[in-house]
Design an enzyme around this catalytic site. Sequence first.
Site, short mmCIF file in Angstrom:
data_model
loop_
_atom_site.label_atom_id
_atom_site.label_comp_id
_atom_site.label_asym_id
_atom_site.label_seq_id
_atom_site.Cartn_x
_atom_site.Cartn_y
_atom_site.Cartn_z
N GLY A 1 0.87 -1.17 0.00
CA GLY A 1 0.00 0.00 0.00
C GLY A 1 0.91 1.22 0.00
N ARG B 1 -20.51 -0.71 7.13
CA ARG B 1 -19.32 -1.29 7.77
C ARG B 1 -19.01 -2.66 7.18
NH1 ARG B 1 -17.29 1.12 12.52
NH2 ARG B 1 -18.65 2.77 13.21
N ASN C 1 -11.97 -4.84 2.39
CA ASN C 1 -10.63 -4.86 2.97
C ASN C 1 -10.19 -6.27 3.34
OD1 ASN C 1 -10.20 -2.21 2.52
ND2 ASN C 1 -10.36 -1.54 4.65
N ASP D 1 -3.04 5.21 19.31
CA ASP D 1 -4.05 5.71 20.25
C ASP D 1 -3.39 6.31 21.49
OD1 ASP D 1 -6.04 4.84 18.50
OD2 ASP D 1 -6.08 2.83 19.38
N ARG E 1 -1.91 9.68 20.65
CA ARG E 1 -2.97 10.71 20.62
C ARG E 1 -3.31 11.16 22.04
NH1 ARG E 1 -6.37 7.90 15.74
NH2 ARG E 1 -5.42 9.12 14.07
N HIS F 1 -9.21 -1.09 18.37
CA HIS F 1 -8.95 0.22 17.75
C HIS F 1 -10.28 0.76 17.23
CE1 HIS F 1 -6.73 3.32 15.82
NE2 HIS F 1 -6.97 2.91 14.59
N1 APR Z 1 -2.66 -4.61 -3.23
C1 APR Z 1 -1.81 -3.59 -3.02
N2 APR Z 1 -2.21 -2.34 -2.73
C2 APR Z 1 -3.53 -2.12 -2.67
C3 APR Z 1 -4.48 -3.14 -2.89
C4 APR Z 1 -3.99 -4.43 -3.18
N3 APR Z 1 -4.81 -5.45 -3.40
N4 APR Z 1 -5.70 -2.61 -2.76
C5 APR Z 1 -5.55 -1.31 -2.47
N5 APR Z 1 -4.24 -1.00 -2.42
C6 APR Z 1 -3.61 0.27 -2.19
C7 APR Z 1 -4.31 1.42 -2.89
O1 APR Z 1 -3.99 1.43 -4.26
C8 APR Z 1 -3.79 2.62 -2.14
O2 APR Z 1 -2.66 3.19 -2.75
O3 APR Z 1 -3.68 0.64 -0.81
C9 APR Z 1 -3.42 2.05 -0.76
C10 APR Z 1 -4.22 2.66 0.38
O4 APR Z 1 -3.86 3.98 0.49
P1 APR Z 1 -4.87 5.17 0.87
O5 APR Z 1 -6.12 5.00 0.10
O6 APR Z 1 -4.09 6.44 0.77
O7 APR Z 1 -5.24 4.86 2.38
P2 APR Z 1 -4.35 5.21 3.68
O8 APR Z 1 -4.76 6.54 4.20
O9 APR Z 1 -2.93 4.95 3.40
O10 APR Z 1 -4.91 4.12 4.70
C11 APR Z 1 -4.60 2.76 4.52
O11 APR Z 1 -4.59 2.26 6.85
O12 APR Z 1 -5.06 3.57 8.69
C12 APR Z 1 -5.56 2.60 7.83
O13 APR Z 1 -7.94 3.01 7.76
C13 APR Z 1 -6.75 3.10 7.04
O14 APR Z 1 -7.36 0.96 6.16
C14 APR Z 1 -6.74 2.18 5.85
C15 APR Z 1 -5.23 1.94 5.64
#
Ligand code: APR
Length: 312
Positions: A8, A87, A94, A147, A150, A174
Amino acid sequence: MNKVTVVGSGFVGATVAQYVADKDLADVVVVDIIEGMPQGKSLDLMEAAPLAGHDCEIVGTNDYAATKGSDIVVITAGIARKPGMTRDDLLKINANIVQGVARETVKHSPDAIFIVVTNPLDVMTYLTWKTTKLPSSRVIGMAGVLDSARFQAFIGMETGFSVQDIKAMVLGGHGDLMVPLPRFSSVNGVPITELMTADRIEALSKRTRDGGAEIVALLKTGSAFYAPGRSVAEMVESILKDKNRLLPCAVLADGEYGLKDVYIGLPAVLGREGLKKIVELKLSGAESAELKKSADSIRENIDAMNKLLVTA
Ligand code: APR
């Protein structure tokens, strides 16, 4: 050099990569399904390296082969809840993402320690443990560090004391049912219960419970990433340097605190093998009841996820 994979390359993933490199902890591989994004962010971070003064290599890729032999895998892949989404919708999406990521990464790094960040956190950590089939000591969720940070920040804002001297402990899931523990929170050893009224402590505990939502309400298009990214880096450091820090993390309870078969935030000692030990604090009746309520809610979500994955 140690190797950390971050799956990610969104806000949290990129921030994890930045802090891990800035702390000179490891080479970093950032993976995403979006082409170009992990490569672009990694190149940007490599261009910041001369200024930051570290020699860590940061590579972006869409190919899991590059993650081979990682010491730590951080999972931040997923989506945030969008308007109109239930939810359960979020849980299902996810869960499918995290399951796929866990399968791919463990194939290439069977000896890694996994740190899960994707929400709903406790449930996604449980899923990663089930999917990778690794010992639970090597699958840990990041939530309690965030947490607690914060809570520490809010105590600092309220009292005016340096946050350097403020320590706090937040246990439980969380979410809305997390359990801030004022009795185990202090300013350089002075319990905050000596420094603030019960009302003010309750107000700060509530702000901590709602901490994620407060940021979302302000950002509108995303959720927190600086403090979450830094929280992961603290855990990575304690593991790679075998520091034995006592950090609240989502870990698999095996009878501790009267809880079993559930991932939940508990005080954990993190070292080179991952989770070394869960420390049992003597909780009051009210604190134990809150922790149990939080565990019950996580269990319900685990059951819901199992049903959704079966029907997926
Ligand atoms: N494989 C790899 N990357 C993926 C996949 C996958 N199958 N599906 C989604 N992604 C990537 C997306 O392309 C995106 O770049 O995961 C990334 C998520 O990044 P953001 O949308 O910016 O989310 P972010 O704010 O980083 O949060 C990520 O962490 O804190 C938690 O609640 C939040 O669940 C969320 C996670």
